[in-house]
Design an enzyme around this catalytic site. Structure first.
Site, PDB file in Angstrom:
ATOM      1  N   GLY A  48       5.180  59.488 -25.106  1.00 17.02           N
ATOM      2  CA  GLY A  48       5.020  60.546 -24.120  1.00 17.02           C
ATOM      3  C   GLY A  48       5.838  60.199 -22.899  1.00 17.02           C
ATOM      4  CD  GLN A  53       6.539  58.174 -17.269  1.00 17.44           C
ATOM      5  OE1 GLN A  53       6.138  58.978 -18.095  1.00 17.44           O
ATOM      6  NE2 GLN A  53       6.647  56.877 -17.527  1.00 17.44           N
ATOM      7  CB  CYS A 101       3.507  52.892 -18.445  1.00 14.22           C
ATOM      8  SG  CYS A 101       4.111  54.264 -17.455  1.00 14.22           S
ATOM      9  CG  LEU A 102       8.536  54.979 -21.605  1.00 15.05           C
ATOM     10  CD1 LEU A 102       9.250  56.287 -21.905  1.00 15.05           C
ATOM     11  CD2 LEU A 102       9.030  53.867 -22.516  1.00 15.05           C
ATOM     12  CG  HIS A 143      -0.412  57.012 -20.195  1.00 12.98           C
ATOM     13  ND1 HIS A 143      -0.532  55.640 -20.123  1.00 12.98           N
ATOM     14  CD2 HIS A 143       0.826  57.307 -19.696  1.00 12.98           C
ATOM     15  CE1 HIS A 143       0.574  55.138 -19.590  1.00 12.98           C
ATOM     16  NE2 HIS A 143       1.418  56.126 -19.333  1.00 12.98           N
ATOM     17  CD  GLU A 144       2.735  60.548 -20.917  1.00  9.77           C
ATOM     18  OE1 GLU A 144       3.341  60.711 -19.852  1.00  9.77           O
ATOM     19  OE2 GLU A 144       2.871  59.521 -21.610  1.00  9.77           O
ATOM     20  CG  HIS A 147       2.656  59.341 -15.686  1.00 10.50           C
ATOM     21  ND1 HIS A 147       3.068  58.328 -14.860  1.00 10.50           N
ATOM     22  CD2 HIS A 147       2.697  58.828 -16.947  1.00 10.50           C
ATOM     23  CE1 HIS A 147       3.342  57.244 -15.587  1.00 10.50           C
ATOM     24  NE2 HIS A 147       3.125  57.517 -16.859  1.00 10.50           N
TER      25      HIS A 147
END
Ligand code: ZN
Length: 177
Positions: A48, A53, A101-102, A143-144, A147
């Site tokens: 995701g 991000q 996480c990226l 999680h997304e 963000h």
């Protein structure tokens, strides 16, 4: 042609902003952003990615679960763009599970999340969708969704002992195999 976007790393203020609602999902700018996010998530082996991000403070994320080297047990699904997402309902049970996480490379953590939730969002055509997610996909959604609110998984950690480096996380998986 979609382009690979630079990924904002922990410390970038945009990751801590509350993202803005999208007025027109079908605007060419939004459609191009979605295409860029799809290739950027795939390139980074992400399941995701959220618009903040890639330095766009907009209420939009991609859920693109598929098995990959970072998440070998992820379920396979068609990648979906979710615009102006909302959580309508959660069921009581929470469970701790591993997340990365990226925007926070090299770190994994055990994060408590609801295991089932009902959600609503607009798809990339601007159509309203209501769906239920469980387990891994419920975790990715939460999680997304975080963000979009400026929240990162490390904020949800209950105990700093639940934080591992990526290397030690991989090692711990192998020792339990
Ligand atoms: Zn993330």
């Amino acid at each position: 042609m979609p382009i690979l976007r630079q990924i904002a790393q922990l410390g970038q203020p945009i990751l801590r902003e509350v993202a803005q609602k999208i007025i027109d999902p079908q605007a060419p700018y939004i459609q191009a952003l979605i295409d860029d996010m799809l290739v950027t998530a795939a390139d980074a082996n992400g399941v995701g990615i959220a618009a903040p991000q890639v330095f766009e403070s907009l209420s939009l994320f991609i859920v693109a679960s598929q098995p990959n080297p970072r998440y070998p047990n992820a379920p396979l699904m068609e990648p979906k763009a979710m615009i102006n997402p909302e959580i309508l309902r959660v069921w009581d049970a929470t469970e701790k599970g591993w997340e990365g996480c990226l925007s926070i490379p090299g770190l994994r953590g055990l994060v408590p999340r609801y295991t089932r939730l009902g959600v609503r969002y607009l798809n990339r055509k601007g159509e309203l969708r209501e769906e239920e997610y469980t387990d891994f996909l419920a975790r990715v959604f939460q999680h997304e969704f975080d963000h979009i609110q400026g929240i990162l998984f490390i904020d949800r950690i209950e105990d700093t002992r639940d934080l591992f480096t990526e290397k030690e996380y991989v090692r711990s998986l192998q020792s339990h195999a």
